[in-house]
Design a protein around this motif. Structure first.
Motif, short mmCIF file in Angstrom:
data_model
loop_
_atom_site.label_atom_id
_atom_site.label_comp_id
_atom_site.label_asym_id
_atom_site.label_seq_id
_atom_site.Cartn_x
_atom_site.Cartn_y
_atom_site.Cartn_z
N ASP A 161 31.46 9.78 26.07
CA ASP A 161 32.38 10.36 25.09
C ASP A 161 31.92 11.76 24.68
N ALA A 162 30.62 11.92 24.42
CA ALA A 162 30.09 13.23 24.03
C ALA A 162 30.25 14.25 25.15
N SER A 163 30.07 13.81 26.40
CA SER A 163 30.21 14.74 27.52
C SER A 163 31.65 15.22 27.68
N LEU A 164 32.61 14.32 27.43
CA LEU A 164 34.02 14.71 27.49
C LEU A 164 34.35 15.71 26.40
N ARG A 165 33.91 15.44 25.18
CA ARG A 165 34.22 16.32 24.05
C ARG A 165 33.51 17.67 24.20
N ALA A 166 32.36 17.68 24.86
CA ALA A 166 31.67 18.94 25.08
C ALA A 166 32.44 19.82 26.06
N GLN A 167 33.13 19.20 27.00
CA GLN A 167 33.93 19.95 27.97
C GLN A 167 35.27 20.38 27.38
N ASP A 168 35.83 19.53 26.51
CA ASP A 168 37.11 19.82 25.88
C ASP A 168 37.17 19.02 24.58
N ALA A 169 37.17 19.69 23.47
CA ALA A 169 37.12 19.02 22.17
C ALA A 169 38.33 18.12 21.92
N ASN A 170 39.41 18.30 22.68
CA ASN A 170 40.60 17.49 22.50
C ASN A 170 40.54 16.14 23.21
N LEU A 171 39.51 15.96 24.05
CA LEU A 171 39.40 14.74 24.83
C LEU A 171 38.45 13.76 24.15
N GLY A 172 38.26 12.60 24.77
CA GLY A 172 37.33 11.62 24.25
C GLY A 172 37.98 10.28 24.01
N TYR A 173 37.15 9.28 23.70
CA TYR A 173 37.61 7.92 23.51
C TYR A 173 38.60 7.84 22.34
N LYS A 174 39.62 7.00 22.53
CA LYS A 174 40.56 6.70 21.45
C LYS A 174 40.15 5.37 20.81
N ASP A 175 40.48 5.23 19.54
CA ASP A 175 40.12 4.00 18.84
C ASP A 175 41.09 2.88 19.18
N LEU A 176 40.56 1.69 19.41
CA LEU A 176 41.40 0.56 19.79
C LEU A 176 42.51 0.29 18.78
N ASP A 177 42.18 0.28 17.49
CA ASP A 177 43.20 0.00 16.47
C ASP A 177 44.29 1.06 16.46
N TRP A 178 43.91 2.31 16.72
CA TRP A 178 44.90 3.40 16.78
C TRP A 178 45.88 3.15 17.91
N VAL A 179 45.36 2.71 19.07
CA VAL A 179 46.23 2.43 20.22
C VAL A 179 47.14 1.26 19.92
N LEU A 180 46.59 0.18 19.39
CA LEU A 180 47.40 -1.01 19.11
C LEU A 180 48.50 -0.73 18.11
N ALA A 181 48.22 0.12 17.12
CA ALA A 181 49.24 0.45 16.11
C ALA A 181 50.42 1.16 16.75
N ARG A 182 50.17 1.93 17.78
CA ARG A 182 51.24 2.69 18.42
C ARG A 182 51.99 1.91 19.48
N LEU A 183 51.50 0.73 19.79
CA LEU A 183 52.23 -0.17 20.67
C LEU A 183 53.15 -1.11 19.90
N ASP A 184 53.04 -1.12 18.57
CA ASP A 184 53.90 -1.94 17.73
C ASP A 184 55.36 -1.55 17.97
N PRO A 185 56.33 -2.46 18.09
CA PRO A 185 56.25 -3.89 17.75
C PRO A 185 55.95 -4.80 18.96
N ILE A 186 55.51 -4.23 20.08
CA ILE A 186 55.18 -5.06 21.23
C ILE A 186 53.99 -5.95 20.88
N ARG A 187 54.03 -7.22 21.32
CA ARG A 187 52.92 -8.14 21.09
C ARG A 187 51.74 -7.77 22.00
N THR A 188 50.55 -7.72 21.44
CA THR A 188 49.38 -7.31 22.21
C THR A 188 48.23 -8.30 22.04
N TYR A 189 47.40 -8.37 23.07
CA TYR A 189 46.10 -9.01 22.91
C TYR A 189 45.10 -8.26 23.78
N VAL A 190 43.84 -8.39 23.43
CA VAL A 190 42.78 -7.58 24.02
C VAL A 190 41.76 -8.48 24.70
#
Length: 204
Positions: A161-190
């Protein structure tokens, strides 16, 4: 060009690019997908080398697999990997971070996205997730590394994650809860996957 673990991957004489990360995760991904009765159309977003399609598609003869990528330089490898696989369509160029692409590719029975979200900016990821919810009528599979509660969960993930952000500050890991919230109202499991990856399964 981003420096990634697969940068400089071996290229075979026929144009197939050998990507170690895809070789590692394809069997586990196949096993999870086989838990579902998948048929109809599948859109793979960000097919990369094409190895995932070549490995997984033959196991789903009732699934018509459409490969795609935003980078024209990936198209020859996708062609080479999937040549002769009867249920895989030729690759197409697709920018899945562009608003409205679901109108051109509606009613997808399956959407597959592997190891992409950490390589695109947050705004682009938000657009992609919104478009996926509009395009899929069956199941979306999203595979890759994610933060949990805003933090990476291994030293290896923290370094990557740090290596990605060092190359481009806009990149890097996304938070799981952030992703799941944007898939609403689709049912999800992990599902926990090898190498500290996750598989998000979203069913419309």
């Amino acid at each position: 060009m981003l420096r990634l673990p697969d940068t400089g991957a071996q290229v075979m004489a026929d144009g197939r690019r050998i990507t170690p990360s895809a070789q590692r995760n394809a069997p586990a991904l196949l096993a999870e997908m086989q838990r579902h009765d998948l048929r109809g159309t599948l859109l793979e977003i960000g097919s990369g080398s094409g190895l995932h399609a070549a490995t997984i598609a033959p196991h789903f003869p009732n699934l018509l697999w459409q490969t795609s990528d935003i980078d024209p330089e990936n198209i020859p490898s996708i062609h080479a990997w999937t040549a002769g696989i009867v249920n895989v369509r030729p690759p197409m160029i697709l920018d899945a971070t562009r608003v409205g692409w679901h109108l051109l590719h509606p009613a997808q029975d399956v959407i597959l996205i592997v190891n992409l979200f950490h390589l695109i900016p947050l705004q682009a990821a938000e657009i992609l997730l919104r478009e996926v919810t509009l395009a899929v009528i069956g199941t979306a599979f999203i595979y890759g590394p994610f933060m949990r509660n805003g933090r990476t969960t291994s030293d290896g993930d923290a370094r990557f994650d740090a290596s990605l952000r060092a190359q481009d500050a806009n990149l890097g890991y996304k938070d799981l809860d952030w992703v799941l919230a944007r898939l609403d109202p689709i049912r999800t499991y992990v599902t926990e996957m090898p190498a500290n990856n996750l598989l998000i399964t979203a069913t419309a």
